[in-house]
Design a protein around this motif. Sequence first.
Motif, PDB file in Angstrom:
ATOM      1  N   ALA A   1       0.959  -1.195  -0.115  1.00  0.00           N
ATOM      2  CA  ALA A   1       0.005  -0.150  -0.198  1.00  0.00           C
ATOM      3  C   ALA A   1       0.800   1.244   0.115  1.00  0.00           C
ATOM      4  N   THR A   2       0.353   2.321  -0.585  1.00  0.00           N
ATOM      5  CA  THR A   2       1.107   3.634  -0.655  1.00  0.00           C
ATOM      6  C   THR A   2       1.766   4.131   0.773  1.00  0.00           C
ATOM      7  N   ALA A   3       1.077   3.767   1.776  1.00  0.00           N
ATOM      8  CA  ALA A   3       1.388   4.209   3.142  1.00  0.00           C
ATOM      9  C   ALA A   3       2.382   3.303   3.618  1.00  0.00           C
ATOM     10  N   LYS A   4       2.804   2.234   2.900  1.00  0.00           N
ATOM     11  CA  LYS A   4       3.640   1.166   3.553  1.00  0.00           C
ATOM     12  C   LYS A   4       5.013   1.182   2.627  1.00  0.00           C
ATOM     13  N   ALA A   5       5.142   2.139   1.736  1.00  0.00           N
ATOM     14  CA  ALA A   5       6.289   2.312   0.890  1.00  0.00           C
ATOM     15  C   ALA A   5       7.462   2.457   1.750  1.00  0.00           C
ATOM     16  N   SER A   6       8.396   1.534   1.466  1.00  0.00           N
ATOM     17  CA  SER A   6       9.595   1.494   2.241  1.00  0.00           C
ATOM     18  C   SER A   6      10.610   1.237   1.376  1.00  0.00           C
ATOM     19  N   GLY A   7      11.722   1.627   2.202  1.00  0.00           N
ATOM     20  CA  GLY A   7      13.201   1.147   1.169  1.00  0.00           C
ATOM     21  C   GLY A   7      13.810   2.709   1.359  1.00  0.00           C
ATOM     22  N   ALA A   8      14.263   2.967   0.093  1.00  0.00           N
ATOM     23  CA  ALA A   8      15.216   4.146  -0.142  1.00  0.00           C
ATOM     24  C   ALA A   8      14.544   5.349  -0.832  1.00  0.00           C
ATOM     25  N   ARG A   9      14.540   6.439  -0.072  1.00  0.00           N
ATOM     26  CA  ARG A   9      13.956   7.610  -1.108  1.00  0.00           C
ATOM     27  C   ARG A   9      15.026   8.593  -1.040  1.00  0.00           C
ATOM     28  N   LEU A  10      15.376   8.995  -2.291  1.00  0.00           N
ATOM     29  CA  LEU A  10      16.600   9.765  -2.639  1.00  0.00           C
ATOM     30  C   LEU A  10      16.091  11.220  -3.605  1.00  0.00           C
ATOM     31  N   VAL A  11      16.413  12.225  -3.117  1.00  0.00           N
ATOM     32  CA  VAL A  11      16.281  13.602  -4.040  1.00  0.00           C
ATOM     33  C   VAL A  11      17.482  13.962  -4.329  1.00  0.00           C
ATOM     34  N   LEU A  12      17.667  14.079  -5.728  1.00  0.00           N
ATOM     35  CA  LEU A  12      19.073  14.616  -6.414  1.00  0.00           C
ATOM     36  C   LEU A  12      18.735  16.274  -6.247  1.00  0.00           C
ATOM     37  N   ALA A  13      19.921  16.763  -6.370  1.00  0.00           N
ATOM     38  CA  ALA A  13      20.151  18.473  -6.413  1.00  0.00           C
ATOM     39  C   ALA A  13      19.250  18.887  -7.739  1.00  0.00           C
ATOM     40  N   PRO A  14      18.805  19.937  -7.871  1.00  0.00           N
ATOM     41  CA  PRO A  14      18.344  20.740  -8.993  1.00  0.00           C
ATOM     42  C   PRO A  14      19.334  20.516 -10.145  1.00  0.00           C
ATOM     43  N   LEU A  15      18.677  20.374 -11.409  1.00  0.00           N
ATOM     44  CA  LEU A  15      19.617  19.982 -12.576  1.00  0.00           C
ATOM     45  C   LEU A  15      20.094  21.713 -12.837  1.00  0.00           C
ATOM     46  N   PRO A  16      21.436  21.599 -13.081  1.00  0.00           N
ATOM     47  CA  PRO A  16      22.096  23.058 -13.444  1.00  0.00           C
ATOM     48  C   PRO A  16      21.603  23.376 -14.861  1.00  0.00           C
ATOM     49  N   ASP A  17      21.440  24.819 -15.069  1.00  0.00           N
ATOM     50  CA  ASP A  17      21.109  25.180 -16.278  1.00  0.00           C
ATOM     51  C   ASP A  17      22.212  24.618 -17.481  1.00  0.00           C
ATOM     52  N   SER A  18      23.541  24.295 -17.312  1.00  0.00           N
ATOM     53  CA  SER A  18      24.363  23.959 -18.080  1.00  0.00           C
ATOM     54  C   SER A  18      24.119  22.757 -18.693  1.00  0.00           C
ATOM     55  N   ALA A  19      23.179  22.019 -17.995  1.00  0.00           N
ATOM     56  CA  ALA A  19      22.876  20.288 -18.554  1.00  0.00           C
ATOM     57  C   ALA A  19      21.881  20.672 -19.804  1.00  0.00           C
ATOM     58  N   LEU A  20      20.782  21.706 -19.610  1.00  0.00           N
ATOM     59  CA  LEU A  20      20.056  21.595 -20.730  1.00  0.00           C
ATOM     60  C   LEU A  20      20.662  22.497 -21.830  1.00  0.00           C
ATOM     61  N   GLU A  21      21.652  23.226 -21.580  1.00  0.00           N
ATOM     62  CA  GLU A  21      22.437  23.846 -22.561  1.00  0.00           C
ATOM     63  C   GLU A  21      23.244  22.722 -23.307  1.00  0.00           C
TER      64      GLU A  21
END
Length: 584
Positions: A50-70
């Motif tokens: 169930a959604t409430a039981k989601a377990s394990g790893a939660r990882l949030v990356l840093a915002p993507l720099p503008d240079s990546a889009l360029e």
Amino acid sequence: MLLHMKRIFHRLAVLAALAVLPVAAQGLPSVPGEAAWTPKAAADPRLRLATAKASGARLVLAPLPDSALEELREANFSRKRLLIGVTRAVGAEAAPADPAWSPVKGGHALRLELTSPEAASLRLALDLKGLPGDVEMVFFGSDGAGRLEGPVRVADIPDRSEAWWSPITEGATQTIEFFAPAQHDPAALSPRIERASHIFTTPSSRFAKRTQDIGDAGSCNIDIKCSSLTQQTSFREAVASVAQMVFTDGGFTGLCTGTLLNDVDPATQVPWFYSANHCFDNNNAPYKTAAQIQSVASTLSTLWFFEASACRSLVPDAGWVQQSSGATHLYNNVQSDVLFVRLNAAPPSGSFFAAWDANPLGANAAVITIHHPQGDLKKVTPGRVLRFSSPGVGGGNASFIENLWTEGTTEPGSSGAGLWSVVGSSYAFRGGLWGGTALCTNPTGTDNYSRLDQAYANLAQYLSPTSTPIADFTDLWWNPAENGWGLSIVQHSSRLFAVWFTYGLDGKRIWFVLPSGTWTSSRVYTGAIYGTTGPAANATFNAANVTTTPIGTATLTFADANSGTFAYTINGLAGTKSISRQPY
């Protein structure tokens, strides 16, 4: 079995009927297409937690720099394939020290999730080494949790020596739910996220414009359902053989178009797939080695039936299917811009193995192309052959088919799309798109296509195997210096069926099967290896409990009637054994 034989007899009848059609003087094959035998999927994806039981790893990356889009914009400026995303490294924190598996019915489940802020869609590269083959994965995105991708069994991924790329899901977060059957100790299972592909657009938006240089198709393009050709069965069959390609190459994720091709063997359906070399290769020298092309092929996802739900609709048909099984590289050529692979899984039900003709097209022949311009929903473009020219691809002088369109055009994302002409009662595949000057704003521009008639000599071993084996190899085969394992080979006409009895990584006995393959010469036979599971011998037999899974490939090379070598790749592990007939 009876149904299968009927299919074979029907196929032979079609071949015989087409044999009387006029062909070019060279007399090269002109092969009909046929509907995929693939049954509907036996299992729909479902979540165990169930959604409430989601377990394990939660990882949030840093915002993507503008240079990546360029960097993405610059790469799109110089390439014909369409790039839609950039690859991001993921640190070791994506692997929890103590994975939080939760007990569920039949085993244990774990969820890993990753967020790349402001991503429209995501793909994740997963390290699956050490996971048992019967572990299953289901994927969903934060913007489309109602659409589940999978289930994918770990054993269905032939090469796990490198990270495996997940399907595309929509939203800035992708969640993977792993299910391990009860016989496995979850504490010993630690899947890991290695990389993420931050994608700037989504399938539900038709990969439409979100940022500069990533756009939807030009207004002159024609939806499949808007074309009067849809009244023809042969056209609808050709359409069902075309898939959008999604792949990750180094730092980018890109889109192209490819076509599923039939072969001459009525007893099998091998998912041969034709596209453009430049989709997977470098833009300039040094060009990639076969191993480097294979690394890209392993990331391939294909989107089937990705078409407008109605004429001029901006909504994809609800029945579109994504397959993320990857592919096996077989042949590529820089100068002729040919890419030829074998998909690692059977195509979905409703797809079609396309007809093709290896004879040259004539000037002024009527043609169509079926493609995904700008990654948009599938389009059709009619035109005619203008001439044969050499655009100097890869510094070579290979001849290409140059076309002038009467309606519509092609664009980035169309690369690799098939060129078709009518042969008898079928639309027959003739080559794949390299590129050109055609645009909605330049209707007199032309496009150049690779030539199947010239590539055929290198593809014949797959599409038209004709080699006769040097002997009847029916027998037991082994390596006398390695007692305890061996092969049982049965040969009927030129087809081999082999059973390999050996040992698994845990030291327990196991066997695999090679039910069919292709003679690439009179001494070399290559095919897919399958693993099977089913009910115990003392249990009531239930066909629903039997599974057959492609797990690798094998090549038998015979030096003579009594000796040879057995080369294999199983779940990413490769080896070669000397074999000889076993006397008894």
